[in-house]
Every structure is written in structure tokens, then in C-alpha cells.
Design a protein around this motif. Structure first.
Motif, PDB file in Angstrom:
ATOM      1  N   VAL A   8      -4.225  55.160 -17.609  1.00 57.30           N
ATOM      2  CA  VAL A   8      -3.841  53.814 -18.030  1.00 57.30           C
ATOM      3  C   VAL A   8      -2.325  53.657 -18.010  1.00 57.30           C
ATOM      4  N   GLN A   9      -1.606  54.692 -18.390  1.00 57.71           N
ATOM      5  CA  GLN A   9      -0.146  54.601 -18.418  1.00 57.71           C
ATOM      6  C   GLN A   9       0.414  54.445 -17.002  1.00 57.71           C
ATOM      7  N   ALA A  10      -0.152  55.149 -16.039  1.00 57.15           N
ATOM      8  CA  ALA A  10       0.306  55.008 -14.654  1.00 57.15           C
ATOM      9  C   ALA A  10       0.018  53.602 -14.134  1.00 57.15           C
ATOM     10  N   VAL A  11      -1.116  53.058 -14.489  1.00 54.26           N
ATOM     11  CA  VAL A  11      -1.453  51.695 -14.079  1.00 54.26           C
ATOM     12  C   VAL A  11      -0.489  50.709 -14.721  1.00 54.26           C
ATOM     13  N   TYR A  12      -0.139  50.928 -15.991  1.00 55.38           N
ATOM     14  CA  TYR A  12       0.798  50.042 -16.686  1.00 55.38           C
ATOM     15  C   TYR A  12       2.168  50.055 -15.998  1.00 55.38           C
ATOM     16  N   VAL A  13       2.661  51.229 -15.666  1.00 51.77           N
ATOM     17  CA  VAL A  13       3.970  51.329 -15.005  1.00 51.77           C
ATOM     18  C   VAL A  13       3.920  50.624 -13.645  1.00 51.77           C
ATOM     19  N   CYS A  14       2.845  50.824 -12.912  1.00 53.26           N
ATOM     20  CA  CYS A  14       2.708  50.155 -11.610  1.00 53.26           C
ATOM     21  C   CYS A  14       2.638  48.639 -11.760  1.00 53.26           C
ATOM     22  N   LEU A  15       1.983  48.159 -12.802  1.00 48.82           N
ATOM     23  CA  LEU A  15       1.936  46.709 -13.049  1.00 48.82           C
ATOM     24  C   LEU A  15       3.315  46.149 -13.386  1.00 48.82           C
ATOM     25  N   GLN A  16       4.084  46.901 -14.165  1.00 47.78           N
ATOM     26  CA  GLN A  16       5.448  46.457 -14.492  1.00 47.78           C
ATOM     27  C   GLN A  16       6.308  46.378 -13.235  1.00 47.78           C
ATOM     28  N   ILE A  17       6.230  47.401 -12.393  1.00 49.17           N
ATOM     29  CA  ILE A  17       7.008  47.410 -11.156  1.00 49.17           C
ATOM     30  C   ILE A  17       6.576  46.262 -10.251  1.00 49.17           C
ATOM     31  N   ALA A  18       5.265  46.065 -10.140  1.00 44.18           N
ATOM     32  CA  ALA A  18       4.756  44.976  -9.303  1.00 44.18           C
ATOM     33  C   ALA A  18       5.208  43.626  -9.847  1.00 44.18           C
ATOM     34  N   LEU A  19       5.201  43.455 -11.160  1.00 41.08           N
ATOM     35  CA  LEU A  19       5.646  42.198 -11.767  1.00 41.08           C
ATOM     36  C   LEU A  19       7.083  41.889 -11.385  1.00 41.08           C
ATOM     37  N   TRP A  20       7.970  42.872 -11.468  1.00 45.35           N
ATOM     38  CA  TRP A  20       9.372  42.624 -11.154  1.00 45.35           C
ATOM     39  C   TRP A  20       9.585  42.371  -9.666  1.00 45.35           C
TER      40      TRP A  20
END
Length: 82
Positions: A8-20
Motif C-alpha cells: 500500500v505504501q508503494a502504491v501511495y508514493v506512486c499516486l503522489q508522483i502521478a498526481l504531481w
């Protein structure tokens, strides 16, 4: 698969990067089309604040979503064993 597993943490980091990255690709053309000709960092602060607010919403959702996913994963494991 990684959302329902323990990554879940890896998915969260990827979502943050994708958002930016998505916000950069959306806000920059909007700024250019609206007539902004200066590329000073201060010009893009209103756009960055919107992205920052969305990033904080994503951060606020991290704990509840990770708890939900871990419960969902545990319930799926318990039903598959029985």
C-alpha cells in the motif's frame, strides 16, 4: 494486485508522483492558454496550491484506505481458508 497486497505504501508514493506529474501536464498548458508569458515560479503558485491541496487529501486518505485494504485482505484470506 499490489493495492490489495501489502504494498500500500508503494502504491501511495506512486499516486503522489502521478498526481504531481499529471498536474504539471494539466496546469502548464492552461497557464499558457490563459496568456501567461512569464515562466517565473511565482506565476505557477496558484496552480501548485491546488495540487498541494489534492496531495494533502491523498495523504489524509492514506491511513483509512490502508486499514480498509488490510481488513479486506484478511477477510479474503479467512474466507478462502474455510
Amino acid at each position: 494486485m499490489s493495492v490489495t497486497s501489502r504494498h500500500v505504501q508503494a502504491v501511495y508514493v506512486c499516486l503522489q508522483i502521478a498526481l504531481w506529474f499529471i498536474s504539471l501536464s494539466v496546469w502548464f498548458p492552461i497557464a499558457i492558454l490563459s496568456g501567461i508569458t512569464s515562466y517565473d515560479p511565482g506565476v505557477f503558485i496558484p496552480f501548485a496550491l491546488v495540487t498541494f491541496a489534492l496531495s494533502l487529501v491523498l495523504l489524509a486518505c492514506y491511513k483509512p484506505v490502508s486499514r480498509f485494504l488490510s481488513r479486506h485482505l484478511e477477510s479474503n484470506n479467512a474466507t478462502s481458508i474455510v
